[in-house]
Design a protein around this motif. Sequence first.
Motif: not given
Length: 112
Positions: A38-44, A59-62, A91-96, A98-101
């Motif tokens: 799931m994180l791969d799909d979000i981050l990469l 991300l909420r599901a993760v 997960y924290n990298r993904a949060v950051k 998505l916040a930037q996006d």
Amino acid sequence: MGPKIAALGKITGETEEEQAVFFRRLMGEDSKDEIDRMLDDILLPIGKPKSLKDRQADLRAVHAKLDLRRQLVPAHKPEPVAEYQRQLARYNRAVKALAQDAAAERAKGKRP
């Protein structure tokens, strides 16, 4: 570093680990762990990325899965604790990210 190289770095990942994961996924090898997939799909993402709204839902599901894993990880076993910490850092990298996006979309006048 030229803009094309920088863009390639953003697509393939920022760390050596992310780059290795990206190229393994490109070759058809997914992570064995659901949270990592799931994180791969979000981050990469490979191919067209999902919408910001869909990535936020993912991300909420993760987060829910990580919360459950945190409760189940035996604190006295270092390997599962280290694995949880590694996933939490991703997960924290993904949060950051998505916040930037979301901020970039707001700056363009779009609703996230």
